[in-house]
Design a protein around this motif. Structure first.
Motif, PDB file in Angstrom:
ATOM      1  N   ALA A   1       0.836  -1.334   0.176  1.00 15.97           N
ATOM      2  CA  ALA A   1      -0.047   0.077   0.112  1.00 15.97           C
ATOM      3  C   ALA A   1       1.074   1.141   0.030  1.00 15.97           C
ATOM      4  N   THR A   2       0.923   1.743  -1.163  1.00 16.39           N
ATOM      5  CA  THR A   2       1.881   2.742  -1.196  1.00 16.39           C
ATOM      6  C   THR A   2       1.182   4.359  -2.035  1.00 16.39           C
ATOM      7  N   MET A   3       1.507   5.336  -1.818  1.00 17.39           N
ATOM      8  CA  MET A   3       0.937   6.685  -2.431  1.00 17.39           C
ATOM      9  C   MET A   3       2.455   7.279  -3.120  1.00 17.39           C
ATOM     10  N   ASP A   4       3.034   6.549  -3.351  1.00 17.56           N
ATOM     11  CA  ASP A   4       4.156   6.981  -4.356  1.00 17.56           C
ATOM     12  C   ASP A   4       3.547   7.258  -5.594  1.00 17.56           C
ATOM     13  N   LEU A   5       3.228   8.285  -6.232  1.00 22.70           N
ATOM     14  CA  LEU A   5       2.652   8.696  -7.266  1.00 22.70           C
ATOM     15  C   LEU A   5       3.605   8.154  -8.443  1.00 22.70           C
ATOM     16  N   TYR A   6       4.751   8.395  -8.448  1.00 26.00           N
ATOM     17  CA  TYR A   6       5.841   7.880  -9.606  1.00 26.00           C
ATOM     18  C   TYR A   6       5.679   6.428  -9.668  1.00 26.00           C
ATOM     19  N   GLY A   7       5.179   5.676  -8.901  1.00 23.48           N
ATOM     20  CA  GLY A   7       5.189   3.932  -9.024  1.00 23.48           C
ATOM     21  C   GLY A   7       3.883   3.704  -9.877  1.00 23.48           C
ATOM     22  N   TYR A   8       2.838   4.283 -10.213  1.00 21.87           N
ATOM     23  CA  TYR A   8       1.709   4.056 -10.828  1.00 21.87           C
ATOM     24  C   TYR A   8       1.716   4.586 -12.174  1.00 21.87           C
ATOM     25  N   ASP A   9       1.575   3.520 -13.123  1.00 26.43           N
ATOM     26  CA  ASP A   9       1.705   3.703 -14.554  1.00 26.43           C
ATOM     27  C   ASP A   9       0.395   4.128 -15.096  1.00 26.43           C
ATOM     28  N   TYR A  10      -0.776   3.848 -14.628  1.00 23.91           N
ATOM     29  CA  TYR A  10      -2.001   4.024 -15.397  1.00 23.91           C
ATOM     30  C   TYR A  10      -2.754   4.888 -14.542  1.00 23.91           C
ATOM     31  N   TRP A  11      -3.213   6.138 -15.155  1.00 21.74           N
ATOM     32  CA  TRP A  11      -3.992   7.140 -14.358  1.00 21.74           C
ATOM     33  C   TRP A  11      -5.189   7.456 -15.195  1.00 21.74           C
TER      34      TRP A  11
END
Length: 125
Positions: free
Chosen positions: A105-115
């Motif tokens: 469970a992470t809120m590191d936005l740079y880890g997410y590929d799809y938005w």
């Protein structure tokens, strides 16, 4: 290609509630870690809540703890953000994000590929 769509935003009075949903085409959200972010005018995008892939562990920003809840709705195939006791400072565009390689469970936005494209939430009397 995963496409995310947010829904459920709108105008609500302080103290009110809204429920946001994140749906996906081209994928099953069970296979992804999901996070909700928000961005207010003139401010950086910030993490609000997240739910991990697998054990569905959750985490929340301090500013929303006790007021917001993130859940997976397996029947609908969505990840929802229940927002209660809304405050004017919660006003922002809310985005959901997904990634299949995140298992915590992470809120590191740079880890997410799809938005997704975002949904506006306005808290005002």
């Amino acid at each position: 290609q995963v496409q995310l769509v947010e829904s459920g935003g709108g105008l609500v009075q302080p103290g009110g509630s809204l429920r946001l949903s994140c749906a996906a085409s081209g994928a099953t959200l069970d296979d992804y870690a999901i996070a909700w972010f928000r961005q207010a005018p003139g401010k950086e995008r910030e993490g609000v809540a997240c739910i991990s892939r697998g054990d569905s562990a959750t985490a929340y920003a301090d500013s929303v703890k006790g007021r917001f809840t993130i859940t997976r709705d397996n029947a609908k195939g969505t990840v929802d953000l229940q927002m209660n006791s809304l405050k004017p400072e919660d006003t922002a565009i809310y985005y959901c994000a997904a990634d299949s390689n995140i298992w915590i469970a992470t809120m590191d936005l740079y880890g997410y590929d799809y938005w997704g494209q975002g949904t506006q939430v306005t808290v005002s009397s």
